[in-house]
Design an enzyme around this catalytic site. Structure first.
Site, short mmCIF file in Angstrom:
data_model
loop_
_atom_site.label_atom_id
_atom_site.label_comp_id
_atom_site.label_asym_id
_atom_site.label_seq_id
_atom_site.Cartn_x
_atom_site.Cartn_y
_atom_site.Cartn_z
N ARG A 64 0.82 -1.22 0.00
CA ARG A 64 0.00 0.00 0.00
C ARG A 64 0.85 1.27 0.00
O ARG A 64 0.42 2.30 0.52
CB ARG A 64 -0.99 0.00 1.18
CG ARG A 64 -1.82 -1.27 1.31
CD ARG A 64 -2.71 -1.55 0.12
NE ARG A 64 -3.78 -0.60 -0.04
CZ ARG A 64 -4.98 -0.71 0.52
NH1 ARG A 64 -5.27 -1.73 1.27
NH2 ARG A 64 -5.90 0.19 0.30
N ARG A 107 -2.43 6.87 -0.20
CA ARG A 107 -2.59 6.87 1.25
C ARG A 107 -1.71 7.85 2.01
O ARG A 107 -2.18 8.78 2.61
CB ARG A 107 -2.36 5.48 1.84
CG ARG A 107 -3.42 4.48 1.45
CD ARG A 107 -3.22 3.23 2.20
NE ARG A 107 -4.48 2.69 2.69
CZ ARG A 107 -4.56 1.68 3.53
NH1 ARG A 107 -3.49 1.12 3.99
NH2 ARG A 107 -5.73 1.25 3.92
N ARG A 131 -5.21 13.17 -6.00
CA ARG A 131 -6.47 12.51 -5.68
C ARG A 131 -7.59 13.53 -5.43
O ARG A 131 -8.72 13.35 -5.88
CB ARG A 131 -6.20 11.64 -4.45
CG ARG A 131 -7.34 11.03 -3.75
CD ARG A 131 -7.96 9.89 -4.49
NE ARG A 131 -9.02 9.38 -3.67
CZ ARG A 131 -10.17 9.99 -3.49
NH1 ARG A 131 -10.43 11.11 -4.13
NH2 ARG A 131 -11.08 9.47 -2.69
N ASP A 133 -6.64 -1.50 -7.52
CA ASP A 133 -7.21 -2.12 -6.32
C ASP A 133 -7.59 -3.56 -6.65
O ASP A 133 -7.82 -3.89 -7.81
CB ASP A 133 -8.45 -1.35 -5.84
CG ASP A 133 -8.77 -1.69 -4.40
OD1 ASP A 133 -8.19 -1.07 -3.50
OD2 ASP A 133 -9.57 -2.63 -4.16
N TYR A 147 -15.75 -10.14 -0.66
CA TYR A 147 -16.35 -8.82 -0.96
C TYR A 147 -17.57 -8.96 -1.86
O TYR A 147 -18.55 -8.24 -1.71
CB TYR A 147 -15.31 -7.91 -1.63
CG TYR A 147 -14.31 -7.34 -0.64
CD1 TYR A 147 -14.68 -6.29 0.21
CD2 TYR A 147 -13.02 -7.83 -0.54
CE1 TYR A 147 -13.78 -5.77 1.13
CE2 TYR A 147 -12.12 -7.31 0.37
CZ TYR A 147 -12.50 -6.28 1.20
OH TYR A 147 -11.61 -5.77 2.11
O1 CP3 Z 1 -0.06 -1.26 -2.68
C1 CP3 Z 1 -0.31 -0.23 -3.33
O2 CP3 Z 1 0.08 0.88 -2.95
C2 CP3 Z 1 -1.05 -0.35 -4.65
C3 CP3 Z 1 -2.42 0.00 -4.60
C4 CP3 Z 1 -3.41 -0.82 -3.80
C5 CP3 Z 1 -4.64 -0.27 -3.35
N1 CP3 Z 1 -5.36 -1.27 -2.79
C6 CP3 Z 1 -5.04 1.15 -3.51
C7 CP3 Z 1 -6.12 1.71 -2.68
C8 CP3 Z 1 -3.40 -2.18 -3.42
C9 CP3 Z 1 -2.30 -3.24 -3.59
C10 CP3 Z 1 -4.64 -2.44 -2.79
C11 CP3 Z 1 -5.01 -3.78 -2.30
C12 CP3 Z 1 -6.24 -3.95 -1.55
N2 CP3 Z 1 -7.43 -3.29 -1.66
C13 CP3 Z 1 -6.42 -4.97 -0.57
C14 CP3 Z 1 -5.38 -6.02 -0.21
C15 CP3 Z 1 -4.33 -5.52 0.70
C16 CP3 Z 1 -4.82 -5.29 2.12
O3 CP3 Z 1 -4.73 -4.14 2.56
O4 CP3 Z 1 -5.23 -6.27 2.76
C17 CP3 Z 1 -7.73 -4.86 -0.07
C18 CP3 Z 1 -8.36 -5.73 1.00
C19 CP3 Z 1 -8.36 -3.79 -0.78
C20 CP3 Z 1 -9.78 -3.32 -0.66
C21 CP3 Z 1 -9.87 -1.88 -0.32
N3 CP3 Z 1 -9.49 -0.83 -1.15
C22 CP3 Z 1 -10.38 -1.31 0.88
C23 CP3 Z 1 -10.90 -2.11 2.06
C24 CP3 Z 1 -10.30 0.09 0.75
C25 CP3 Z 1 -10.78 1.16 1.71
C26 CP3 Z 1 -9.91 1.36 2.87
C27 CP3 Z 1 -8.45 1.53 2.57
O5 CP3 Z 1 -7.76 0.52 2.73
O6 CP3 Z 1 -8.02 2.59 2.16
C28 CP3 Z 1 -9.70 0.36 -0.50
C29 CP3 Z 1 -9.40 1.71 -1.04
C30 CP3 Z 1 -8.07 1.98 -1.59
N4 CP3 Z 1 -7.31 1.12 -2.33
C31 CP3 Z 1 -7.36 3.22 -1.45
C32 CP3 Z 1 -6.14 3.06 -2.14
C33 CP3 Z 1 -5.05 4.08 -2.34
C34 CP3 Z 1 -7.86 4.46 -0.68
C35 CP3 Z 1 -8.94 5.17 -1.43
C36 CP3 Z 1 -8.66 6.61 -1.76
O7 CP3 Z 1 -7.53 7.05 -1.96
O8 CP3 Z 1 -9.67 7.29 -1.86
#
Ligand code: CP3
Length: 343
Positions: A26, A30, A39, A76, A153
């Site tokens: 991640r 973030r 963003r 994602d 999901y």
């Molecule tokens: O690793 C990286 O930096 C690459 C990008 C990436 C994102 N999501 C971007 C993202 C990766 C590899 C993921 C994987 C992901 N997404 C997982 C597996 C890894 C883990 O954390 O267990 C899961 C379960 C998700 C599902 C998901 N996406 C959730 C639950 C959420 C909301 C809460 C959160 O974690 O931020 C997201 C949103 C998300 N995915 C954001 C980003 C940058 C934030 C949204 C935003 O910027 O508005």
């Protein structure tokens, strides 16, 4: 074309490296103000993920700003359910929501095995642009969710502490669960192969909800599908990260993958013993350790390097970096790995 810093690829394949490579799950998005700036100009996360030039730009930010040894494509895991026919919304500060989730046989009819070129072309395009801008400085990691996590999901329709709706289907309609898992597995194998064709140098499978299944269920509803995906990917190293599934490490250690991700609950020496010498381990500092002082972070990071040893280790956190982490603390973690692990 030779990648200039290929430490991660060499470590994954078990070759000698001058020091331990490091990146953060991640890392794209973030934590960086530079990410938020881009963003905030857009309507939402999905718009950013679907604009390949911008997705490529935020993929590069951690390489330029933090100095990590790999980029991970900004996207994602939930793009896969969307490609299969279930669109999602990313609700600000709350997380994903699926207006239509899978509850019955009738809903399963809504699903298709996705064609990556047709339904996920925007990710492939972002990978191609990223590879160009990276100019072979570091490898690019592609990724997907593990079938069980994606299934969770799709059935739950949103995030959850227990994912009890998803687990309920395993007990009440196991055949339907397997039918859905098969479709996700087929889509995911094709999707990862397409990412590799577009330029991904390594791929990671995230099984974020591995830890909520019993060992027996994990073998039946998750591992056998991860195994199919690992067997379908032959061109680049594969990392399997099954969060919370220490009980499955003996089986994960036998998968056709190069690297196994560990979360911070997993004792390093014991896990190495279980997995054996033939896999690279990735992890596993507690993301919350980065809330500590700079001195504490250095101490914890050095202890982690000592515990893994200097061979077959890719330094990372034990899960994704938390959004409220100070980027300077992240840099401290990265710098400590780079300095302390020199052979
Ligand atoms: O690793 C990286 O930096 C690459 C990008 C990436 C994102 N999501 C971007 C993202 C990766 C590899 C993921 C994987 C992901 N997404 C997982 C597996 C890894 C883990 O954390 O267990 C899961 C379960 C998700 C599902 C998901 N996406 C959730 C639950 C959420 C909301 C809460 C959160 O974690 O931020 C997201 C949103 C998300 N995915 C954001 C980003 C940058 C934030 C949204 C935003 O910027 O508005």
């Amino acid at each position: 074309m030779q990648i200039k810093n290929d430490l991660i690829l060499r470590a994954a394949r078990g070759e000698a490296t001058e020091r331990t490579p490091v990146w953060l799950m991640r890392q794209a998005g973030r934590i960086l103000p530079e990410y938020r700036e881009i963003r905030n100009k857009l309507k939402d996360f999905i718009t950013l993920a679907k604009t390949p030039e911008l997705a490529a730009e935020v993929t590069l930010q951690p390489v330029d700003i933090l100095g990590v040894d790999a980029a991970i494509i900004f996207s994602d895991i939930l793009v896969v359910p969307e490609a299969m026919g279930l669109p999602y919304i990313m609700v600000e500060k709350k997380g994903p929501y699926f207006p239509q989730s899978i509850q019955s046989e009738k809903d399963v009819e809504l699903l298709r095995v996705a064609d990556p070129e047709e339904h996920l072309g925007y990710v492939l395009e972002a990978i191609k642009i990223t590879k160009k801008s990276l100019d072979n400085r570091v490898p690019l990691i592609g990724f997907a969710g593990a079938p069980w996590t994606i299934f969770s999901y799709m059935v739950e329709g949103a995030g959850s502490k227990t994912f009890s709706k998803a687990k309920k289907m395993l007990y009440t309609h196991p055949a339907m669960a397997h039918q859905i898992l098969e479709m996700i597995t087929e889509t995911t194998s094709r999707y990862l192969q397409a990412q590799i064709k577009a330029g991904a140098d390594m791929v990671q499978v995230f099984d974020s909800w591995a830890g909520i299944l019993s060992p027996k269920q994990y073998e039946e509803f998750s591992l056998r599908y991860i195994e199919k995906i690992c067997n379908a990917i032959t061109e680049v190293p594969v990392t399997v990260f099954a969060k919370g599934a220490y009980f499955a490490l003996p089986s994960i250690g036998k998968l056709n993958c190069e690297t196994v991700g560990l979360d911070w609950n997993m004792p390093i020496a014991q896990m190495r013993e279980i997995v054996g010498p033939d896999k690279t381990l990735q992890g596993n500092l507690d993301p919350c350790a980065l809330y500590g002082s700079f001195d504490e972070i250095k101490r914890e990071t050095k202890a982690m390097i000592d515990a893994f040893g200097k061979h077959r280790h890719i330094a990372n956190l034990g899960h994704g970096v938390y959004p409220d982490t100070d980027p300077e603390k992240v840099k401290c973690f990265i710098e400590t790995v780079k300095e302390y692990s020199v052979r």
